[in-house]
Motif scaffolding. Structure first.
Motif, PDB file in Angstrom:
ATOM      1  N   ARG A 140       0.836  -1.208   0.000  1.00 39.58           N
ATOM      2  CA  ARG A 140       0.000   0.000   0.000  1.00 39.58           C
ATOM      3  C   ARG A 140       0.870   1.256   0.000  1.00 39.58           C
ATOM      4  O   ARG A 140       0.767   2.098   0.894  1.00 39.58           O
ATOM      5  CB  ARG A 140      -0.917   0.001   1.225  1.00 39.58           C
ATOM      6  CG  ARG A 140      -1.969  -1.059   1.180  1.00 39.58           C
ATOM      7  CD  ARG A 140      -3.171  -0.490   0.507  1.00 39.58           C
ATOM      8  NE  ARG A 140      -4.164  -1.488   0.185  1.00 39.58           N
ATOM      9  CZ  ARG A 140      -5.183  -1.237  -0.627  1.00 39.58           C
ATOM     10  NH1 ARG A 140      -5.306  -0.080  -1.186  1.00 39.58           N
ATOM     11  NH2 ARG A 140      -6.050  -2.163  -0.889  1.00 39.58           N
ATOM     12  N   ASP A 159       1.056   3.893  -1.862  1.00 37.66           N
ATOM     13  CA  ASP A 159       0.440   5.214  -2.015  1.00 37.66           C
ATOM     14  C   ASP A 159      -0.092   5.735  -0.685  1.00 37.66           C
ATOM     15  O   ASP A 159       0.170   6.884  -0.311  1.00 37.66           O
ATOM     16  CB  ASP A 159      -0.694   5.162  -3.054  1.00 37.66           C
ATOM     17  CG  ASP A 159      -0.183   5.539  -4.439  1.00 37.66           C
ATOM     18  OD1 ASP A 159       1.059   5.581  -4.607  1.00 37.66           O
ATOM     19  OD2 ASP A 159      -0.998   5.777  -5.338  1.00 37.66           O
ATOM     20  N   SER A 160      -0.802   4.867   0.029  1.00 39.63           N
ATOM     21  CA  SER A 160      -1.357   5.324   1.310  1.00 39.63           C
ATOM     22  C   SER A 160      -0.247   5.487   2.339  1.00 39.63           C
ATOM     23  O   SER A 160      -0.294   6.394   3.173  1.00 39.63           O
ATOM     24  CB  SER A 160      -2.448   4.378   1.804  1.00 39.63           C
ATOM     25  OG  SER A 160      -1.978   3.066   1.824  1.00 39.63           O
ATOM     26  N   LYS A 219       1.181   8.827   1.840  1.00 36.01           N
ATOM     27  CA  LYS A 219       0.313   9.895   2.357  1.00 36.01           C
ATOM     28  C   LYS A 219       0.373   9.975   3.869  1.00 36.01           C
ATOM     29  O   LYS A 219       0.583  11.039   4.458  1.00 36.01           O
ATOM     30  CB  LYS A 219      -1.131   9.662   1.894  1.00 36.01           C
ATOM     31  CG  LYS A 219      -1.368  10.148   0.469  1.00 36.01           C
ATOM     32  CD  LYS A 219      -2.749   9.739  -0.011  1.00 36.01           C
ATOM     33  CE  LYS A 219      -2.813   9.773  -1.539  1.00 36.01           C
ATOM     34  NZ  LYS A 219      -3.772   8.839  -2.097  1.00 36.01           N
ATOM     35  N   VAL A 220       0.197   8.802   4.508  1.00 33.83           N
ATOM     36  CA  VAL A 220       0.159   8.746   5.976  1.00 33.83           C
ATOM     37  C   VAL A 220       1.474   9.235   6.595  1.00 33.83           C
ATOM     38  O   VAL A 220       1.482   9.930   7.605  1.00 33.83           O
ATOM     39  CB  VAL A 220      -0.130   7.292   6.440  1.00 33.83           C
ATOM     40  CG1 VAL A 220       0.004   7.150   7.940  1.00 33.83           C
ATOM     41  CG2 VAL A 220      -1.523   6.894   6.011  1.00 33.83           C
TER      42      VAL A 220
END
Length: 244
Positions: free
Chosen positions: A33, A35-36, A39-40
DNA sequence: AATGGCCCCAACCGCCGTTTC
DNA sequence: AGAAACGGCGGTTGGGGCCAT
């Protein structure tokens, strides 16, 4: 396209604190994951960039330092067998990445290969087009023959397959610029088949290595290539089965 | 010391197959 | 089932370091 979002993403070399941040979040969330995770973590990087940085540089499983002679030998062998399938080659070299192997091969071996190709051009200079095609075919046939013999395949069957493939190509293309003129295989079908054959080739050669340890008799070896094609019989049926 | 050429390698790009929703 | 997101792959680029001139 979210232009503003793209604009705020950082690019170029990674800073130390970005590395630390990435390691922290990969440890926390795992290698997925991306991409997330990007971001996180608050990193102003794309998920893709994060993954690449981790896979090629930050992963603690990576080996550091120069390639050993053994690793070099494996790279040469597998590149000759599979071509530029770097990720596939990397799987056989724990701790090394596809990028690393690719770079290593390009800087250490490609020149040698280029030089050899150049020698071949010099050697073939002065031949007619027909003579060149004929010599090229002979070279390819010899290469196939050597490889198939090495791995215990039935060379005639592979040549038969090649011939049938050429014929069907002729029918489709009307014989214009068919791969028989260039020895190039481009279609997804052909790529997949050649990948598949090389996979078997590896399995078979590894099986042979194991076999050599357990028994000295080559009669005990299973000829996977012949077995499969005899079972399948029909090439069209065979290629269809790969896609169904 | 300045410059140019080369090597090396990290990072990016574009494509494509797979997974998720 | 189909669209979107994601991930993996091979090819390419760009910049830093080194060396010779």
């Amino acid at each position: 396209m979210d232009y503003k979002k793209e604009e705020t993403l950082r690019r170029g070399p990674w800073l130390e604190r970005e590395d630390e941040q990435l390691v922290k979040f990969v440890t926390l969330l795992g290698e997925r994951r991306w991409d997330s995770l990007a971001k996180v973590s608050g990193l102003k990087r794309s998920g893709k960039s994060c993954r690449l940085r981790w896979v090629n540089y930050l992963n603690p499983k990576l080996k550091r330092g120069p390639m050993s002679q053994e690793e070099e030998r494996i790279i040469l062998q597998l590149q000759a067998r599979w071509g530029n399938k770097w990720s596939k080659i990397a799987r056989r070299l724990p701790g090394r990445t596809d990028n690393e192997i690719k770079n290593y091969w390009r800087t250490h071996f490609r020149k040698k290969e280029d030089a050899q190709s150049y020698d071949k051009i010099i050697e073939w200079r002065g031949n007619t087009r027909e003579e060149l095609l004929c010599k090229y075919k002979e070279t390819e046939i010899m290469k196939t023959k050597t490889t198939t013999q090495e791995h215990g395949y039935d060379h005639e069957i592979l040549m038969e397959l090649n011939q049938r493939s050429m014929e069907s190509d002729k029918q489709i293309n009307g014989g214009i610029c068919g791969k028989e003129s260039f020895g190039v295989m481009n279609s997804p079908y052909e790529n997949r088949i050649s990948d598949w054959i090389s996979e078997i080739s590896t399995d078979q050669s590894e099986a042979n290595i194991l076999e050599d340890h357990s028994s000295s008799s080559s009669e005990n070896n299973i000829n996977i290539g012949s077995w499969w094609f005899q079972e399948t019989r029909d090439f069209e049926e065979f290629s269809y089965s790969l896609w169904s």
